[in-house]
Write a protein that holds these residues in place. Sequence first.
Motif, PDB file in Angstrom:
ATOM      1  N   GLY A  39       0.848  -1.190   0.000  1.00 59.99           N
ATOM      2  CA  GLY A  39       0.000   0.000   0.000  1.00 59.99           C
ATOM      3  C   GLY A  39       0.883   1.240   0.000  1.00 59.99           C
ATOM      4  O   GLY A  39       1.953   1.252   0.612  1.00 59.99           O
ATOM      5  N   ILE A  40       0.417   2.269  -0.713  1.00 59.26           N
ATOM      6  CA  ILE A  40       1.182   3.521  -0.775  1.00 59.26           C
ATOM      7  C   ILE A  40       0.290   4.651  -0.262  1.00 59.26           C
ATOM      8  O   ILE A  40      -0.807   4.866  -0.779  1.00 59.26           O
ATOM      9  N   ARG A  41       0.773   5.358   0.758  1.00 57.96           N
ATOM     10  CA  ARG A  41      -0.021   6.473   1.303  1.00 57.96           C
ATOM     11  C   ARG A  41       0.381   7.813   0.711  1.00 57.96           C
ATOM     12  O   ARG A  41      -0.449   8.684   0.534  1.00 57.96           O
ATOM     13  N   ALA A  42       1.673   7.981   0.474  1.00 57.94           N
ATOM     14  CA  ALA A  42       2.163   9.299   0.025  1.00 57.94           C
ATOM     15  C   ALA A  42       3.485   9.117  -0.691  1.00 57.94           C
ATOM     16  O   ALA A  42       4.037   8.016  -0.731  1.00 57.94           O
ATOM     17  N   MET A  43       4.003  10.216  -1.215  1.00 61.14           N
ATOM     18  CA  MET A  43       5.280  10.132  -1.934  1.00 61.14           C
ATOM     19  C   MET A  43       6.404   9.642  -1.020  1.00 61.14           C
ATOM     20  O   MET A  43       7.322   8.960  -1.469  1.00 61.14           O
ATOM     21  N   THR A  44       6.314   9.974   0.249  1.00 56.02           N
ATOM     22  CA  THR A  44       7.350   9.529   1.187  1.00 56.02           C
ATOM     23  C   THR A  44       7.368   7.997   1.253  1.00 56.02           C
ATOM     24  O   THR A  44       8.425   7.382   1.302  1.00 56.02           O
ATOM     25  N   ASP A  45       6.181   7.378   1.242  1.00 57.76           N
ATOM     26  CA  ASP A  45       6.100   5.918   1.203  1.00 57.76           C
ATOM     27  C   ASP A  45       6.704   5.415  -0.088  1.00 57.76           C
ATOM     28  O   ASP A  45       7.389   4.404  -0.116  1.00 57.76           O
ATOM     29  N   PHE A  46       6.398   6.139  -1.177  1.00 56.77           N
ATOM     30  CA  PHE A  46       6.797   5.650  -2.486  1.00 56.77           C
ATOM     31  C   PHE A  46       8.308   5.486  -2.596  1.00 56.77           C
ATOM     32  O   PHE A  46       8.787   4.470  -3.088  1.00 56.77           O
ATOM     33  N   GLU A  47       9.059   6.464  -2.108  1.00 59.11           N
ATOM     34  CA  GLU A  47      10.530   6.390  -2.213  1.00 59.11           C
ATOM     35  C   GLU A  47      11.067   5.134  -1.535  1.00 59.11           C
ATOM     36  O   GLU A  47      11.897   4.420  -2.074  1.00 59.11           O
ATOM     37  N   TYR A  48      10.560   4.877  -0.319  1.00 58.72           N
ATOM     38  CA  TYR A  48      10.997   3.706   0.447  1.00 58.72           C
ATOM     39  C   TYR A  48      10.556   2.423  -0.249  1.00 58.72           C
ATOM     40  O   TYR A  48      11.341   1.485  -0.426  1.00 58.72           O
ATOM     41  N   GLU A  49       9.286   2.396  -0.650  1.00 60.39           N
ATOM     42  CA  GLU A  49       8.744   1.187  -1.277  1.00 60.39           C
ATOM     43  C   GLU A  49       9.399   0.899  -2.630  1.00 60.39           C
ATOM     44  O   GLU A  49       9.575  -0.256  -3.008  1.00 60.39           O
ATOM     45  N   PHE A  50       9.724   1.967  -3.349  1.00 64.91           N
ATOM     46  CA  PHE A  50      10.388   1.823  -4.641  1.00 64.91           C
ATOM     47  C   PHE A  50      11.737   1.116  -4.456  1.00 64.91           C
ATOM     48  O   PHE A  50      12.090   0.183  -5.173  1.00 64.91           O
ATOM     49  N   GLN A  51      12.452   1.557  -3.420  1.00 62.49           N
ATOM     50  CA  GLN A  51      13.759   0.957  -3.119  1.00 62.49           C
ATOM     51  C   GLN A  51      13.593  -0.517  -2.725  1.00 62.49           C
ATOM     52  O   GLN A  51      14.330  -1.390  -3.208  1.00 62.49           O
ATOM     53  N   MET A  52      12.594  -0.788  -1.850  1.00 60.87           N
ATOM     54  CA  MET A  52      12.354  -2.182  -1.428  1.00 60.87           C
ATOM     55  C   MET A  52      12.003  -3.056  -2.626  1.00 60.87           C
ATOM     56  O   MET A  52      12.474  -4.192  -2.757  1.00 60.87           O
ATOM     57  N   ALA A  53      11.167  -2.519  -3.511  1.00 55.97           N
ATOM     58  CA  ALA A  53      10.738  -3.284  -4.691  1.00 55.97           C
ATOM     59  C   ALA A  53      11.945  -3.633  -5.552  1.00 55.97           C
ATOM     60  O   ALA A  53      12.053  -4.747  -6.080  1.00 55.97           O
ATOM     61  N   GLN A  54      12.879  -2.685  -5.669  1.00 54.94           N
ATOM     62  CA  GLN A  54      14.051  -2.952  -6.502  1.00 54.94           C
ATOM     63  C   GLN A  54      15.009  -3.932  -5.841  1.00 54.94           C
ATOM     64  O   GLN A  54      15.618  -4.754  -6.515  1.00 54.94           O
ATOM     65  N   ILE A  55      15.106  -3.836  -4.498  1.00 51.16           N
ATOM     66  CA  ILE A  55      15.947  -4.819  -3.791  1.00 51.16           C
ATOM     67  C   ILE A  55      15.353  -6.218  -3.990  1.00 51.16           C
ATOM     68  O   ILE A  55      16.059  -7.177  -4.299  1.00 51.16           O
ATOM     69  N   ASN A  56      14.029  -6.304  -3.845  1.00 51.88           N
ATOM     70  CA  ASN A  56      13.380  -7.605  -3.996  1.00 51.88           C
ATOM     71  C   ASN A  56      13.520  -8.147  -5.423  1.00 51.88           C
ATOM     72  O   ASN A  56      13.693  -9.347  -5.632  1.00 51.88           O
ATOM     73  N   GLN A  57      13.477  -7.224  -6.391  1.00 55.74           N
ATOM     74  CA  GLN A  57      13.651  -7.609  -7.797  1.00 55.74           C
ATOM     75  C   GLN A  57      15.070  -8.147  -8.014  1.00 55.74           C
ATOM     76  O   GLN A  57      15.294  -9.096  -8.756  1.00 55.74           O
ATOM     77  N   ASN A  58      15.995  -7.511  -7.299  1.00 50.72           N
ATOM     78  CA  ASN A  58      17.384  -7.921  -7.375  1.00 50.72           C
ATOM     79  C   ASN A  58      17.599  -9.298  -6.769  1.00 50.72           C
ATOM     80  O   ASN A  58      18.406 -10.088  -7.252  1.00 50.72           O
ATOM     81  N   LEU A  59      16.868  -9.560  -5.689  1.00 50.51           N
ATOM     82  CA  LEU A  59      16.992 -10.848  -5.005  1.00 50.51           C
ATOM     83  C   LEU A  59      16.356 -11.973  -5.822  1.00 50.51           C
ATOM     84  O   LEU A  59      16.799 -13.117  -5.775  1.00 50.51           O
TER      85      LEU A  59
END
Length: 161
Positions: free
Chosen positions: A87-107
């Motif tokens: 879930g994304i609440r705001a742009m602040t969430d997005f930056e963190y979630e974007f990074q997590m998504a890319q780490i997970n994609q990397n894994l």
Amino acid sequence: MKAVYPGTFDPITMGHKDLIIRASKIFDVLIVGVALNLQKNPLFSIDKRISFLEKVTDNIRNVTVDHFDGLLVDFAVKHGTNIILKGIRAMTDFEYEFQMAQINQNLNKEIQTLFLVTNQKYSFLSSGAVKEVAINRGSIKSLVPDEVHDEIVSCFRNGMF
Ligand code: PNS
């Protein structure tokens, strides 16, 4: 289609419940993954967090609750899906979630992270805010699901923490 919806859920909020209900109408099966997340120092035990989620999702037939320790991508694979829902609440969430998504994609390059925008009614809401209000004896009536409200309040009142 099956998806996992992970989180610390310390504790579940109305925002989480709203997202679970909406996601249960999109996916055939939704696995809510409660992360042990000891590094986040959760206030509620893993058993309590699971039990709150089970109570709230009891009547949603295609939602199940499980817990995990370790990598989220491995939890998704264990459940036979490559979809992680956030879930994304705001742009602040997005930056963190974007990074997590890319780490997970990397894994695991098969893993896809999908985002649902939080209901605007709950865009201000977080588990941290619930704890802050409850610790200071404010009302959390509109912040957490009815099914678990009294139990959460009694945890704070009975000096469980
Ligand atoms: O509700 P939260 O606290 O935002 O949820 C965070 C969670 C559980 C999704 C995140 O901490 C997580 O994925 N933990 C598992 C460990 C992992 O796989 N991390 C991603 C690579 S750093």
